[in-house]
Design a protein around this motif. Structure first.
Motif, PDB file in Angstrom:
ATOM      1  N   ALA A   1      74.566   9.541   5.693  1.00 48.67           N
ATOM      2  CA  ALA A   1      74.184  11.108   5.454  1.00 48.67           C
ATOM      3  C   ALA A   1      73.040  11.349   6.469  1.00 48.67           C
ATOM      4  N   LEU A   2      73.437  12.781   6.828  1.00 53.11           N
ATOM      5  CA  LEU A   2      72.286  13.348   7.707  1.00 53.11           C
ATOM      6  C   LEU A   2      71.297  14.090   6.862  1.00 53.11           C
ATOM      7  N   PRO A   3      70.036  13.675   7.483  1.00 49.37           N
ATOM      8  CA  PRO A   3      68.870  13.948   6.632  1.00 49.37           C
ATOM      9  C   PRO A   3      68.583  15.661   6.520  1.00 49.37           C
ATOM     10  N   ASN A   4      67.846  15.927   5.520  1.00 51.07           N
ATOM     11  CA  ASN A   4      67.442  17.318   5.597  1.00 51.07           C
ATOM     12  C   ASN A   4      68.443  18.213   5.333  1.00 51.07           C
ATOM     13  N   ARG A   5      69.771  17.886   4.839  1.00 51.54           N
ATOM     14  CA  ARG A   5      70.842  18.859   4.746  1.00 51.54           C
ATOM     15  C   ARG A   5      71.672  18.327   3.398  1.00 51.54           C
ATOM     16  N   ARG A   6      72.188  19.130   2.738  1.00 56.26           N
ATOM     17  CA  ARG A   6      73.089  18.693   1.594  1.00 56.26           C
ATOM     18  C   ARG A   6      74.590  18.373   2.393  1.00 56.26           C
ATOM     19  N   ASN A   7      74.713  17.113   1.940  1.00 55.20           N
ATOM     20  CA  ASN A   7      75.949  16.420   2.729  1.00 55.20           C
ATOM     21  C   ASN A   7      77.061  16.369   1.437  1.00 55.20           C
ATOM     22  N   VAL A   8      78.136  17.036   1.770  1.00 53.65           N
ATOM     23  CA  VAL A   8      79.507  17.127   0.885  1.00 53.65           C
ATOM     24  C   VAL A   8      80.452  16.657   1.550  1.00 53.65           C
ATOM     25  N   VAL A   9      81.153  15.748   0.964  1.00 49.40           N
ATOM     26  CA  VAL A   9      82.172  14.756   1.730  1.00 49.40           C
ATOM     27  C   VAL A   9      83.495  15.117   0.766  1.00 49.40           C
ATOM     28  N   ILE A  10      84.573  15.540   1.462  1.00 54.64           N
ATOM     29  CA  ILE A  10      85.757  15.682   0.686  1.00 54.64           C
ATOM     30  C   ILE A  10      86.877  14.412   0.919  1.00 54.64           C
ATOM     31  N   THR A  11      87.325  13.955  -0.033  1.00 52.98           N
ATOM     32  CA  THR A  11      88.191  12.951  -0.060  1.00 52.98           C
ATOM     33  C   THR A  11      89.286  12.972  -1.231  1.00 52.98           C
ATOM     34  N   ARG A  12      90.294  12.383  -1.074  1.00 55.40           N
ATOM     35  CA  ARG A  12      91.084  12.241  -2.322  1.00 55.40           C
ATOM     36  C   ARG A  12      90.902  11.020  -3.130  1.00 55.40           C
ATOM     37  N   GLN A  13      90.000  10.033  -2.935  1.00 56.59           N
ATOM     38  CA  GLN A  13      89.586   8.960  -3.509  1.00 56.59           C
ATOM     39  C   GLN A  13      88.680   9.278  -4.654  1.00 56.59           C
ATOM     40  N   GLY A  14      89.295   9.085  -5.815  1.00 58.12           N
ATOM     41  CA  GLY A  14      88.407   9.715  -7.099  1.00 58.12           C
ATOM     42  C   GLY A  14      87.091   8.943  -7.268  1.00 58.12           C
ATOM     43  N   ASP A  15      86.894   7.688  -6.822  1.00 54.37           N
ATOM     44  CA  ASP A  15      85.824   6.737  -7.005  1.00 54.37           C
ATOM     45  C   ASP A  15      85.068   6.677  -5.860  1.00 54.37           C
ATOM     46  N   TYR A  16      85.107   7.731  -4.990  1.00 51.54           N
ATOM     47  CA  TYR A  16      84.422   7.511  -3.633  1.00 51.54           C
ATOM     48  C   TYR A  16      82.841   7.887  -3.849  1.00 51.54           C
ATOM     49  N   LYS A  17      82.085   6.660  -3.311  1.00 53.51           N
ATOM     50  CA  LYS A  17      80.568   6.854  -3.472  1.00 53.51           C
ATOM     51  C   LYS A  17      79.841   6.326  -2.249  1.00 53.51           C
ATOM     52  N   ALA A  18      78.714   6.901  -1.865  1.00 53.73           N
ATOM     53  CA  ALA A  18      77.810   6.564  -0.834  1.00 53.73           C
ATOM     54  C   ALA A  18      76.668   7.236  -1.174  1.00 53.73           C
ATOM     55  N   PRO A  19      75.440   6.763  -0.656  1.00 48.69           N
ATOM     56  CA  PRO A  19      74.155   7.399  -0.780  1.00 48.69           C
ATOM     57  C   PRO A  19      74.167   8.754  -0.181  1.00 48.69           C
ATOM     58  N   ASN A  20      73.312   9.517  -0.966  1.00 50.02           N
ATOM     59  CA  ASN A  20      73.010  10.861  -0.616  1.00 50.02           C
ATOM     60  C   ASN A  20      74.034  11.889  -0.244  1.00 50.02           C
ATOM     61  N   ILE A  21      75.003  11.806  -0.857  1.00 48.75           N
ATOM     62  CA  ILE A  21      76.338  12.724  -0.651  1.00 48.75           C
ATOM     63  C   ILE A  21      76.826  13.254  -1.890  1.00 48.75           C
ATOM     64  N   ASP A  22      77.372  14.244  -1.974  1.00 50.07           N
ATOM     65  CA  ASP A  22      78.295  14.999  -3.130  1.00 50.07           C
ATOM     66  C   ASP A  22      79.600  14.879  -2.587  1.00 50.07           C
ATOM     67  N   VAL A  23      80.617  14.336  -3.554  1.00 50.77           N
ATOM     68  CA  VAL A  23      81.538  14.253  -3.278  1.00 50.77           C
ATOM     69  C   VAL A  23      82.363  14.905  -3.904  1.00 50.77           C
ATOM     70  N   VAL A  24      83.767  15.835  -3.160  1.00 46.37           N
ATOM     71  CA  VAL A  24      84.682  16.632  -3.943  1.00 46.37           C
ATOM     72  C   VAL A  24      86.021  16.319  -3.494  1.00 46.37           C
ATOM     73  N   SER A  25      86.866  16.512  -4.151  1.00 45.62           N
ATOM     74  CA  SER A  25      88.385  16.297  -3.828  1.00 45.62           C
ATOM     75  C   SER A  25      89.335  17.379  -3.443  1.00 45.62           C
ATOM     76  N   SER A  26      89.065  18.605  -3.276  1.00 52.10           N
ATOM     77  CA  SER A  26      89.729  19.449  -3.103  1.00 52.10           C
ATOM     78  C   SER A  26      89.092  20.571  -2.363  1.00 52.10           C
ATOM     79  N   VAL A  27      89.761  21.590  -1.806  1.00 54.57           N
ATOM     80  CA  VAL A  27      88.973  23.042  -1.212  1.00 54.57           C
ATOM     81  C   VAL A  27      88.184  23.460  -2.230  1.00 54.57           C
ATOM     82  N   ASP A  28      88.985  23.819  -3.412  1.00 57.83           N
ATOM     83  CA  ASP A  28      88.505  24.753  -4.354  1.00 57.83           C
ATOM     84  C   ASP A  28      87.245  24.054  -5.031  1.00 57.83           C
TER      85      ASP A  28
END
Ligand SMILES: NC(=O)c1ccc[n+]([C@@H]2O[C@H](COP(=O)([O-])OP(=O)(O)OC[C@H]3O[C@@H](n4cnc5c(N)ncnc54)[C@H](OP(=O)(O)O)[C@@H]3O)[C@@H](O)[C@H]2O)c1
Length: 163
Positions: free
Chosen positions: A55-82
């Motif tokens: 994750a890039l520092p000093n920014r909110r990092n949002v990652v889009i993936t279809r993997q329901g259980d995806y995890k990594a430090p300092n990111i928010d995970v979403v699974s669709s555009v909506d």
């Protein structure tokens, strides 16, 4: 929420080869940081995994993936555009930072494009930005051309705003 895209494109709309960028222009990387710092960056899972230190520092990092259980430090995970738009709805500025699939699916929702147009055609490009229909956009600002000392590539910045 203002949604912008930041992207470096070549003259064929090329943006990448496999998982890698086409070119690294250091002034462009500094500009990327200056524009995005303090804001939200939204990216595809493949672009996220290509970041050398996560994750890039000093920014909110949002990652889009279809993997329901995806995890990594300092990111928010979403699974669709909506889900992405809903999660970020109270964020002042959201920058979509790639890659190809994610530019494609968010372009209709995008208000601004921060383009770095590289004056070159990379034959090795395999990932492309969607076609930009200039009838839909106004050029707000243009800077350059500049030449990158290290790569000798000429490039310009072009900021477009949706009409
Ligand atoms: N020139 C530039 O400015 C720039 C910037 C960034 C990236 N790039 C280049 O772009 C390339 C990577 O782009 P890419 O298209 O291969 O990958 P990507 O857009 O970074 O990520 C694709 C992934 O996003 C997820 N995804 C896609 N659509 C989705 C949807 N509708 N809902 C939920 N998840 C979705 C999937 O993750 P899962 O497989 O985990 O489900 C998919 O595999 C690289 O070459 C990189 O260097 C260039």
């Amino acid at each position: 929420m203002i949604i912008s895209m930041i992207v470096a494109i070549d003259l064929n709309n090329g943006i990448g080869k496999g998982d890698d960028q086409l070119a690294y222009i250091s002034a462009d990387l500094k500009r990327f940081k200056a524009l995005t710092i303090g804001h939200t960056i939204l990216m595809g899972r493949k672009t996220f995994e290509a970041l050398p230190k996560g994750a890039l520092p000093n920014r909110r990092n949002v990652v889009i993936t279809r993997q329901g259980d995806y995890k990594a430090p300092n990111i928010d995970v979403v699974s669709s555009v909506d889900e992405a738009l809903n999660l970020c709805k109270n964020d002042e500025k959201v920058f979509v930072i790639g890659g190809g699939e994610i530019y494609n699916i968010f372009l209709p929702d995008t208000d601004k494009l921060y383009l770095t147009v590289i004056d070159h055609r990379f034959n090795e490009a395999t990932v492309f930005f969607p076609e930009i229909n200039m009838g839909e956009w106004t050029v707000e600002n243009e800077e350059g051309p500049f030449t990158d000392e290290k790569t000798q590539l000429a490039y310009k910045y072009q900021n477009l705003k949706r009409k």
